[in-house]
Design an enzyme around this catalytic site. Structure first.
Site, PDB file in Angstrom:
ATOM      1  CG  HIS A 219      -2.219  -0.641   0.860  1.00  0.00           C
ATOM      2  ND1 HIS A 219      -2.141  -2.208   0.794  1.00  0.00           N
ATOM      3  CD2 HIS A 219      -3.443  -0.482   0.878  1.00  0.00           C
ATOM      4  CE1 HIS A 219      -3.364  -2.565   0.603  1.00  0.00           C
ATOM      5  NE2 HIS A 219      -4.270  -1.549   0.499  1.00  0.00           N
ATOM      6  CB  SER A 223      -1.864  -2.296  -7.144  1.00  0.00           C
ATOM      7  OG  SER A 223      -2.556  -2.856  -6.104  1.00  0.00           O
ATOM      8  CE  LYS A 247     -10.388  -8.501 -13.754  1.00  0.00           C
ATOM      9  NZ  LYS A 247      -9.406  -7.785 -14.265  1.00  0.00           N
ATOM     10  CG  ASP A 248     -10.175  -9.486  -6.013  1.00  0.00           C
ATOM     11  OD1 ASP A 248      -9.515 -10.030  -6.940  1.00  0.00           O
ATOM     12  OD2 ASP A 248      -9.887  -8.646  -5.357  1.00  0.00           O
ATOM     13  CD  GLU A 291       1.541 -34.125  -1.899  1.00  0.00           C
ATOM     14  OE1 GLU A 291       0.543 -33.647  -1.400  1.00  0.00           O
ATOM     15  OE2 GLU A 291       1.802 -35.173  -2.305  1.00  0.00           O
TER      16      GLU A 291
END
Lengths: 420, 273
Positions: A219, A223, A247-248, A291
């Site tokens: 912040h 972004s 959107k998220d 894995e």
């Protein structure tokens, strides 16, 4: 900390005004992920994965806490307590499969998040600290995932723990004592299982704390965005809420659909069958393999087959495997091209996609048994991995002539719309 | 400075790797086990696919095969008699199965405290046919018959592997090297990774078991299929519930995704991006 045109939190309800004076938590949320955080308007779907990684962590913590209520971290009963969860605990099968496949989903979204950071140059100034904290989170995730995989105390749990803790014995002189100290014994046993459980419960909360720092550091500059051009004025941004919350939300729905398909219809697809056999120190599985999310690193570990410069091959492997992740810490200084987005870097683009292909090859080599042609292929792929970051990247960023950048985010957006 | 150190480190890694890559490799002969090993047969079960369900009649036949054949040597330690209500037996039938089970539960004599056995209860797990691993080895040519509870998930190929193994016993091929031929007490089976195993063919004759009325003919193939299906159930008793929950969840999520898409489009309607 934010752009001058950021919206200000002005509570209208008397209770919220009272709250704002006593504990301005709503203000914090408003400025962090609400309308008070201006975000570039041109973010593509790759910018969904940070939020999705956070969602994956929450899913892991919630399912994990409930699983811990039924699981017993004792070598004698651990395996059976997992089967007790699968058979007798109400919806226990759901919790366990959600947690096991949740780890896979967590790594998928984090790998896509890292890919985003690499392709769009999000690690560059002024966001180096965001990147560094991200690498810390990645390391913590790997440790947490490894220790979680040991808990069911199946054959691969046991032998995986044996191999991974064996790394430490590659350190000259003090290696073996360190390994025994970490395990609390000569081989993985109850002492190791107990401490792994304790740490497996602790580390996710450490991850959550580092995520708070990661978001805080984000912040400060705000972004990044697909053009890599910094925000210039108000029309380049939109408020995070409602634009990116919406959107998220859609991204989260897609994430959950993929997760549900895996969880409900193929929950054992990515699991090793031999881990449904209880741990047996007297019987080594034919083929020990980690894995899927560790396959590329496992390939790098095994790629070193000759003692070179008086350093034993095993030690080379261990150093290289750790270096393959630790080098990400110096990435912001290895790549000093001022252009962030790979889209505008005609030369680097080739090496970038070659690296992505290379990592897929490494993954395949890590999955396969240590035999030809996989060993040699793994060696060449590992060599490119290191050459890419440590040798090629600094040179390319020096000699490359980047394509012209758009003047602003808004210009880039409008140009794209005119073309379409 | 940092770039110089990185460059030198990178050269070190690359050199060590390339030296390793250039080393000549010793020719490796294909292992006999790999050459003669066969990938499991393809066989379908009613539980396959996202809509797969248990076939209770088949699972009960499979349970009969376990009871009459497998249970002589193999335990089923994670499954209780009471769980059998999940394949269509009534609690009354379960009680009868438990009390009539040949192998009793280890217990103590309530008066003397000496080791004893008692009849099984519905709440008991299936008792092991052997008191311990040593007894199991002694009775089985030094091999412990593995527990079958999770077998359908614990082997590459799952239930198809079990079916292939049960129907895969055969004479060793003529070109099998002498060292790899089955020794005394061993049996050749190309679906077993070692090629030779201690288990004698358990299902040998059609009609070895008498199925109830209306059931298919108990051929070796049918019995093998039925017991494999039964072991899918023992390994994953909640499979059907999982599939049902999955369908409901995905329908819910598709609607949720549609609504999210709609609000995303509405909010961004006037904003080029």
């Amino acid at each position: 900390m934010s752009f001058p045109w950021a919206k200000h939190y002005e509570p209208t309800h008397p209770f919220m005004q009272w709250m704002d004076q006593k504990l301005p938590l709503p203000r914090l949320v408003y400025n962090a992920i609400g309308a008070g955080y201006p975000v570039p308007r041109n973010l593509n779907y790759f910018w969904n994965f940070g939020v999705l990684a956070g969602a994956a962590l929450v899913i892991q913590i919630v399912t994990g806490i409930v699983l811990a209520m039924h699981y017993a971290a004792n070598g004698a009963v651990a395996f059976d307590s997992v089967e007790h969860i699968m058979r007798d605990v109400n919806s226990g099968w759901f919790l366990r499969y959600a947690h096991a496949n949740g780890a896979t989903m967590f790594f998928i979204v984090v790998y896509l998040h890292i890919f985003r950071g690499l392709y769009f140059g999000s690690y560059k100034a002024p966001r180096e600290m965001v990147w560094l904290l991200g690498v810390v989170i990645f390391l913590l995730m790997m440790a947490t995932a490894f220790m979680g995989y040991v808990l069911p105390w199946g054959q691969m749990s046991f032998w995986g723990a044996q191999v991974i803790t064996g790394f430490f014995s590659a350190i000259p002189v003090v290696g073996e004592p360190i390994r025994q100290w970490l395990l609390g014994g000569f081989a993985p046993d109850n002492a190791a299982l107990n401490r792994f459980f304790s740490l497996h419960y602790l580390l996710p909360f450490v991850i959550a704390a580092v995520i708070i720092l990661h978001i805080w550091a984000l912040h400060i500059p705000g972004s990044s965005n697909p053009t890599g051009v910094e925000v210039k004025d108000e029309q380049d941004t939109v408020p995070f809420h409602p634009y990116y919350t919406a959107k998220d939300g859609f991204g989260l729905a897609i994430f959950l659909i993929v997760f549900a398909v895996l969880l409900f219809f193929a929950p054992n697809m990515l699991a090793e069958p031999v881990n449904y056999v209880p741990a047996n120190p007297l019987s080594t599985p034919a083929h020990i393999v980690p894995e899927w999310y560790f396959w590329p690193f496992y390939a790098i570990l095994r790629a070193f087959t000759v003692d070179f410069l008086w350093v034993p091959a095993k030690l080379w492997g261990v150093i290289a495997m750790f270096s393959s992740i630790l080098l990400l810490f110096i990435l912001p200084w290895l790549d000093n091209s001022p252009v962030r987005s790979t889209t505008y870097r005609p030369l680097y683009k080739w090496f970038f996609w070659l690296l992505m292909f290379d990592i897929v090859i490494l993954g395949i080599c890590g999955m396969k048994p240590a035999a030809e042609p996989w060993v040699r292929m793994g060696q060449i792929a590992s060599a490119y991995y290191f050459a890419h970051f440590l040798i090629i990247l600094p040179i390319v960023s020096r000699i490359e002539r980047p394509l012209p950048l758009p003047n602003s985010i808004t210009e880039a957006v409008l140009a794209k719309h005119k073309a379409a | 400075m940092i770039r110089i150190i990185a460059f030198l480190g990178g050269l070190g890694f690359v050199a060590a790797l390339l030296v390793g890559a250039l080393m000549p490799r010793e020719a490796v002969e294909e292992a006999v086990t790999e050459k003669f090993f066969k990938e499991h047969k393809h066989v379908s079960f009613t539980t396959d696919g996202p809509l797969g369900k248990f076939d209770h009649a088949q699972l009960q036949r499979g349970f009969q095969v376990y009871k009459e054949v497998c249970s002589a040597c193999h335990s089923l330690r994670l499954v209780s008699f009471g769980d059998l209500t999940g394949i269509g037996y009534t609690p009354g039938q379960v009680k009868t199965i438990a009390t009539e089970w040949t192998q009793e539960q280890p217990s103590i004599n309530p008066d003397t405290g000496e080791a004893a056995t008692r009849k099984n209860l519905a709440s008991d797990k299936f008792p092991s046919p052997f008191a311990n691993d040593v007894a199991a080895r002694a009775a089985n040519n030094n091999a412990v018959p593995p527990d079958l509870s999770l077998m359908a998930k614990a082997r590459e190929g799952g239930a198809a592997y079990i079916y292939s193994l049960l129907t895969g016993f055969q004479e060793p091929p003529a070109d099998l090297p002498k060292d790899s031929r089955p020794g005394p007490g061993l049996h050749y089976n190309p679906y077993f990774p070692n090629l030779n195993l201690s288990m004698a063919p358990p299902l040998v004759n059609d009609g070895q078991i008498t199925y109830g009325e209306g059931a298919p003919k108990p051929t070796v193939d049918q019995m093998a299929k039925d017991v494999s299906a039964f072991l899918i159930w023992t390994a994953e008793p909640k499979l059907e519930a999982r599939h049902r929950a999955g369908i409901a969840t995905i329908i819910f999520l598709l609607i949720f995704a549609g609504l999210c898409w709609g609000s995303y489009q509405a909010i961004w309607a006037n904003k080029e991006h």
